[in-house]
Design a protein around this motif. Structure first.
Motif, mmCIF file in Angstrom:
data_model
loop_
_atom_site.group_PDB
_atom_site.id
_atom_site.type_symbol
_atom_site.label_atom_id
_atom_site.label_comp_id
_atom_site.label_asym_id
_atom_site.label_seq_id
_atom_site.Cartn_x
_atom_site.Cartn_y
_atom_site.Cartn_z
ATOM 1 N N HIS A 1 0.765 0.752 -15.596
ATOM 2 C CA HIS A 1 -0.241 1.674 -16.129
ATOM 3 C C HIS A 1 0.393 2.962 -16.650
ATOM 4 C CE1 HIS A 1 -3.978 -0.453 -15.443
ATOM 5 N NE2 HIS A 1 -3.326 -1.045 -14.454
ATOM 6 N N SER A 2 1.456 3.398 -16.030
ATOM 7 C CA SER A 2 2.181 4.559 -16.539
ATOM 8 C C SER A 2 2.786 4.233 -17.911
ATOM 9 C CB SER A 2 3.281 4.963 -15.555
ATOM 10 O OG SER A 2 4.048 6.018 -16.072
ATOM 11 N N ALA A 3 3.339 3.046 -18.035
ATOM 12 C CA ALA A 3 3.925 2.631 -19.321
ATOM 13 C C ALA A 3 2.856 2.527 -20.401
ATOM 14 C CB ALA A 3 4.646 1.296 -19.165
ATOM 15 N N ILE A 4 1.719 1.956 -20.065
ATOM 16 C CA ILE A 4 0.631 1.824 -21.039
ATOM 17 C C ILE A 4 0.160 3.206 -21.494
ATOM 18 C CG2 ILE A 4 -1.796 1.149 -21.303
ATOM 19 C CD1 ILE A 4 -1.121 -1.296 -19.531
ATOM 20 N N ALA A 5 0.025 4.117 -20.552
ATOM 21 C CA ALA A 5 -0.445 5.469 -20.892
ATOM 22 C C ALA A 5 0.518 6.179 -21.833
ATOM 23 C CB ALA A 5 -0.634 6.286 -19.620
ATOM 24 N N GLU B 1 6.591 -5.168 -4.932
ATOM 25 C CA GLU B 1 5.408 -5.474 -5.743
ATOM 26 C C GLU B 1 4.480 -4.276 -5.887
ATOM 27 O OE1 GLU B 1 3.053 -8.987 -5.390
ATOM 28 O OE2 GLU B 1 4.780 -10.154 -4.695
ATOM 29 N N GLY B 2 4.500 -3.394 -4.903
ATOM 30 C CA GLY B 2 3.582 -2.253 -4.913
ATOM 31 C C GLY B 2 3.792 -1.299 -6.071
ATOM 32 N N VAL B 3 4.999 -1.213 -6.592
ATOM 33 C CA VAL B 3 5.252 -0.288 -7.700
ATOM 34 C C VAL B 3 4.853 -0.877 -9.049
ATOM 35 C CG1 VAL B 3 7.129 0.858 -6.476
ATOM 36 C CG2 VAL B 3 7.664 -0.984 -8.055
ATOM 37 N N ALA B 4 4.645 -2.180 -9.120
ATOM 38 C CA ALA B 4 4.391 -2.833 -10.408
ATOM 39 C C ALA B 4 3.105 -2.337 -11.073
ATOM 40 C CB ALA B 4 4.345 -4.348 -10.233
ATOM 41 N N PHE B 5 2.017 -2.358 -10.361
ATOM 42 C CA PHE B 5 0.732 -1.983 -10.949
ATOM 43 C C PHE B 5 0.728 -0.546 -11.468
ATOM 44 C CE2 PHE B 5 -3.872 -1.014 -10.658
ATOM 45 C CZ PHE B 5 -4.351 -2.025 -11.476
ATOM 46 N N PRO B 6 1.138 0.441 -10.661
ATOM 47 C CA PRO B 6 1.148 1.806 -11.198
ATOM 48 C C PRO B 6 2.202 2.009 -12.298
ATOM 49 C CG PRO B 6 1.900 1.805 -8.921
ATOM 50 C CD PRO B 6 1.421 0.432 -9.227
ATOM 51 N N ALA B 7 3.328 1.319 -12.221
ATOM 52 C CA ALA B 7 4.355 1.476 -13.260
ATOM 53 C C ALA B 7 3.874 0.922 -14.602
ATOM 54 C CB ALA B 7 5.652 0.790 -12.841
ATOM 55 N N ALA C 1 0.824 -1.212 0.000
ATOM 56 C CA ALA C 1 0.000 0.000 0.000
ATOM 57 C C ALA C 1 0.857 1.261 0.000
ATOM 58 C CB ALA C 1 -0.925 -0.005 1.215
ATOM 59 N N THR C 2 1.995 1.207 0.662
ATOM 60 C CA THR C 2 2.879 2.372 0.756
ATOM 61 C C THR C 2 3.402 2.803 -0.606
ATOM 62 O OG1 THR C 2 3.554 1.719 2.971
ATOM 63 C CG2 THR C 2 5.016 3.212 1.810
ATOM 64 N N THR C 3 3.695 1.853 -1.471
ATOM 65 C CA THR C 3 4.339 2.202 -2.736
ATOM 66 C C THR C 3 3.372 2.363 -3.904
ATOM 67 O OG1 THR C 3 4.835 -0.145 -3.089
ATOM 68 C CG2 THR C 3 6.584 1.230 -2.156
ATOM 69 N N GLN C 4 2.081 2.274 -3.680
ATOM 70 C CA GLN C 4 1.132 2.459 -4.780
ATOM 71 C C GLN C 4 1.214 3.869 -5.364
ATOM 72 O OE1 GLN C 4 -1.524 0.292 -6.257
ATOM 73 N NE2 GLN C 4 0.145 -1.026 -5.601
#
Length: 90
Positions: free
Chosen positions: A80-84, A72-78, A17-20
């Motif tokens: 989505h940033s790449a996709i954008a 693992e927390g950075v994976a999901f936002p990273a 949660a901290t790294t989201q």
């Protein structure tokens, strides 16, 4: 012991949660590829060290679970940033 199991799971989720938000901001500013690679390295190392940490005691196990969540927390936002940035709109 169910209470300790909950503590171990909480260590992971606390790190996750901290790294989201931080992961998304870093991916946008430094590049998703680098943040994702750093997160993957962190969680891979934490996964590899988990059996040794568990054999060493509660403190090392909680530290590796926290590191696993942070990685693992950075994976999901990273991603989505790449996709954008990389996927064309049309």
């Amino acid at each position: 012991d169910k209470a300790f199991e909950g503590t171990v799971l909480s260590a992971f989720f606390g790190g996750y949660a901290t790294t989201q938000l931080v992961g998304g901001q870093l991916a946008d500013s430094l590049g998703a590829k680098w943040i994702l690679a750093g997160g993957l390295s962190c969680w891979s190392l934490a996964t590899a060290l988990t059996p040794l940490a568990a054999a060493s005691g509660a403190g090392p196990l909680l530290a590796t679970r926290l590191a696993l969540g942070l990685g693992e927390g950075v994976a999901f936002p990273a991603v989505h940033s790449a996709i954008a940035k990389l996927v064309p709109r049309s």
